[in-house]
Design a protein around this motif. Structure first.
Motif, PDB file in Angstrom:
ATOM      1  N   CYS A  48      19.882  40.863  24.680  1.00  0.00           N
ATOM      2  CA  CYS A  48      19.557  42.266  24.958  1.00  0.00           C
ATOM      3  C   CYS A  48      19.410  42.444  26.461  1.00  0.00           C
ATOM      4  O   CYS A  48      19.131  41.487  27.196  1.00  0.00           O
ATOM      5  CB  CYS A  48      18.262  42.656  24.241  1.00  0.00           C
ATOM      6  SG  CYS A  48      17.791  44.394  24.460  1.00  0.00           S
ATOM      7  N   CYS A  52      11.505  42.910  26.557  1.00  0.00           N
ATOM      8  CA  CYS A  52      10.268  43.254  25.850  1.00  0.00           C
ATOM      9  C   CYS A  52       9.459  41.978  25.618  1.00  0.00           C
ATOM     10  O   CYS A  52      10.015  40.944  25.260  1.00  0.00           O
ATOM     11  CB  CYS A  52      10.594  43.930  24.519  1.00  0.00           C
ATOM     12  SG  CYS A  52      11.582  45.428  24.683  1.00  0.00           S
ATOM     13  N   CYS A  55       9.626  39.957  22.175  1.00  0.00           N
ATOM     14  CA  CYS A  55      10.938  39.580  21.645  1.00  0.00           C
ATOM     15  C   CYS A  55      11.561  38.457  22.466  1.00  0.00           C
ATOM     16  O   CYS A  55      11.495  38.450  23.694  1.00  0.00           O
ATOM     17  CB  CYS A  55      11.858  40.813  21.649  1.00  0.00           C
ATOM     18  SG  CYS A  55      13.500  40.499  21.003  1.00  0.00           S
ATOM     19  N   ASN A  91      20.833  44.486  20.052  1.00  0.00           N
ATOM     20  CA  ASN A  91      21.119  45.784  20.676  1.00  0.00           C
ATOM     21  C   ASN A  91      22.641  45.951  20.713  1.00  0.00           C
ATOM     22  O   ASN A  91      23.322  45.290  21.497  1.00  0.00           O
ATOM     23  CB  ASN A  91      20.530  45.850  22.088  1.00  0.00           C
ATOM     24  CG  ASN A  91      20.665  47.222  22.713  1.00  0.00           C
ATOM     25  OD1 ASN A  91      21.261  48.130  22.138  1.00  0.00           O
ATOM     26  ND2 ASN A  91      20.120  47.385  23.911  1.00  0.00           N
ATOM     27  N   ASN A 118      21.658  48.482  15.462  1.00  0.00           N
ATOM     28  CA  ASN A 118      20.388  48.675  16.168  1.00  0.00           C
ATOM     29  C   ASN A 118      20.636  49.086  17.616  1.00  0.00           C
ATOM     30  O   ASN A 118      21.623  48.660  18.233  1.00  0.00           O
ATOM     31  CB  ASN A 118      19.571  47.380  16.162  1.00  0.00           C
ATOM     32  CG  ASN A 118      19.361  46.828  14.784  1.00  0.00           C
ATOM     33  OD1 ASN A 118      18.802  47.492  13.922  1.00  0.00           O
ATOM     34  ND2 ASN A 118      19.814  45.599  14.555  1.00  0.00           N
ATOM     35  N   ARG A 120      18.641  50.987  21.494  1.00  0.00           N
ATOM     36  CA  ARG A 120      17.506  51.496  22.266  1.00  0.00           C
ATOM     37  C   ARG A 120      17.671  52.981  22.498  1.00  0.00           C
ATOM     38  O   ARG A 120      18.760  53.466  22.839  1.00  0.00           O
ATOM     39  CB  ARG A 120      17.405  50.775  23.615  1.00  0.00           C
ATOM     40  CG  ARG A 120      16.857  49.358  23.540  1.00  0.00           C
ATOM     41  CD  ARG A 120      16.761  48.785  24.959  1.00  0.00           C
ATOM     42  NE  ARG A 120      15.911  49.596  25.817  1.00  0.00           N
ATOM     43  CZ  ARG A 120      14.604  49.377  26.021  1.00  0.00           C
ATOM     44  NH1 ARG A 120      14.006  48.365  25.407  1.00  0.00           N
ATOM     45  NH2 ARG A 120      13.912  50.156  26.824  1.00  0.00           N
ATOM     46  N   GLY A 146      14.489  50.760  17.896  1.00  0.00           N
ATOM     47  CA  GLY A 146      13.296  49.927  17.980  1.00  0.00           C
ATOM     48  C   GLY A 146      12.199  50.673  18.720  1.00  0.00           C
ATOM     49  O   GLY A 146      12.072  50.560  19.939  1.00  0.00           O
ATOM     50  N   GLU A 148       8.798  50.410  17.941  1.00  0.00           N
ATOM     51  CA  GLU A 148       7.730  49.406  18.002  1.00  0.00           C
ATOM     52  C   GLU A 148       6.327  50.013  17.944  1.00  0.00           C
ATOM     53  O   GLU A 148       5.540  49.678  17.091  1.00  0.00           O
ATOM     54  CB  GLU A 148       7.843  48.489  19.230  1.00  0.00           C
ATOM     55  CG  GLU A 148       9.242  48.128  19.691  1.00  0.00           C
ATOM     56  CD  GLU A 148      10.201  47.636  18.629  1.00  0.00           C
ATOM     57  OE1 GLU A 148       9.805  47.411  17.478  1.00  0.00           O
ATOM     58  OE2 GLU A 148      11.398  47.509  18.944  1.00  0.00           O
ATOM     59  N   LYS A 160       8.073  47.594  26.617  1.00  0.00           N
ATOM     60  CA  LYS A 160       9.204  48.240  25.960  1.00  0.00           C
ATOM     61  C   LYS A 160      10.084  49.005  26.938  1.00  0.00           C
ATOM     62  O   LYS A 160      11.299  49.073  26.780  1.00  0.00           O
ATOM     63  CB  LYS A 160       8.684  49.193  24.871  1.00  0.00           C
ATOM     64  CG  LYS A 160       9.759  49.828  24.028  1.00  0.00           C
ATOM     65  CD  LYS A 160      10.523  48.777  23.227  1.00  0.00           C
ATOM     66  CE  LYS A 160      11.659  49.410  22.456  1.00  0.00           C
ATOM     67  NZ  LYS A 160      12.440  48.423  21.696  1.00  0.00           N
ATOM     68  N   HIS A 184      12.130  51.240  13.735  1.00  0.00           N
ATOM     69  CA  HIS A 184      11.323  50.065  13.432  1.00  0.00           C
ATOM     70  C   HIS A 184      10.015  50.126  14.230  1.00  0.00           C
ATOM     71  O   HIS A 184      10.021  50.476  15.414  1.00  0.00           O
ATOM     72  CB  HIS A 184      12.070  48.788  13.800  1.00  0.00           C
ATOM     73  CG  HIS A 184      13.157  48.437  12.838  1.00  0.00           C
ATOM     74  ND1 HIS A 184      14.100  47.466  13.100  1.00  0.00           N
ATOM     75  CD2 HIS A 184      13.450  48.928  11.607  1.00  0.00           C
ATOM     76  CE1 HIS A 184      14.930  47.372  12.078  1.00  0.00           C
ATOM     77  NE2 HIS A 184      14.558  48.235  11.167  1.00  0.00           N
TER      78      HIS A 184
END
Length: 204
Positions: A48, A52, A55, A91, A118, A120, A146, A148, A160, A184
């Motif tokens: 990605c 973050c 992750c 991502n 998925n 951002r 995501g 979060e 994030k 998510h």
């Protein structure tokens, strides 16, 4: 294992291996297909663009070449009579140009599949309308963001890099199209209090 060489995003001097399922004859791919939906999970990139703190996938995005990805998917779709691809990339959407080429390829090669991926919110919110329309027309049925947490206290702590306003802006843009948008969340983050949990629940 043998596979394709893939350039690292942002560093043309490095490469990684991105193996194709079609190159593993000892793997019974049919065992990994959802028999009802005729769906197969697929990874077209590794990592990605963001870091973050919760992750391990961040620190570099490594996309497989578009032409090789399309050829690989076509082989899998034809060989196993697939109706859907669930992209498991951490991502899928860092590069609008890459996504545009993939979606156009899905249609040019007449894949006739549905797919989801998925992404951002801060990246998708900046997508050109033309590319978002291609995403829709190429068979996308779901984009998963995501989020979060919606807690203004926790979001900076997990690194994030986007806030609720950016997420709302993104959802507002994506809702103009026929594919669904989901999110998510992570509950139980370090330091999370009931108020933080409720911030996320109410935001959703």
């Amino acid at each position: 294992c043998e596979g394709r060489k893939t350039r690292l995003y942002g560093d043309p001097g490095l490469s990684v291996r991105c193996p194709s399922l079609m190159q593993w004859p000892r793997i019974d791919v049919s065992r990994y297909i959802n028999p009802t939906a005729r769906a197969l999970a697929y990874v077209s990139s590794i990592g990605c663009t963001h870091m973050c703190r919760f992750c391990r996938m961040g620190g570099g995005w490594h996309p497989a070449p578009v032409d090789e990805t399309l050829a690989d998917l076509e082989n899998l779709i034809r060989a196993y009579d697939l109706s859907a691809i669930t992209f498991q990339d951490a991502n899928f959407f860092p590069s609008p140009a890459r996504v545009k080429r993939l979606c156009q390829g899905f249609m040019d090669r007449q894949f006739n599949i549905t797919w989801h991926a998925n992404g951002r919110a801060d990246q998708l919110a900046k997508y050109p309308e033309e590319t978002l329309r291609l995403i829709e027309e190429s068979g996308c049925r779901l984009v998963i963001l995501g989020v979060e947490t919606a807690s203004p206290k926790l979001a900076p702590l997990i690194g994030k890099g986007e806030g609720t306003e950016q997420i709302e802006d993104c959802v507002s843009v994506l809702n103009r199209y026929s594919f669904a948008v989901n999110a998510h969340f992570i509950f139980g983050l370090p330091g999370e209090l009931p108020k933080d949990t409720m911030d996320s629940i109410q935001f959703y």
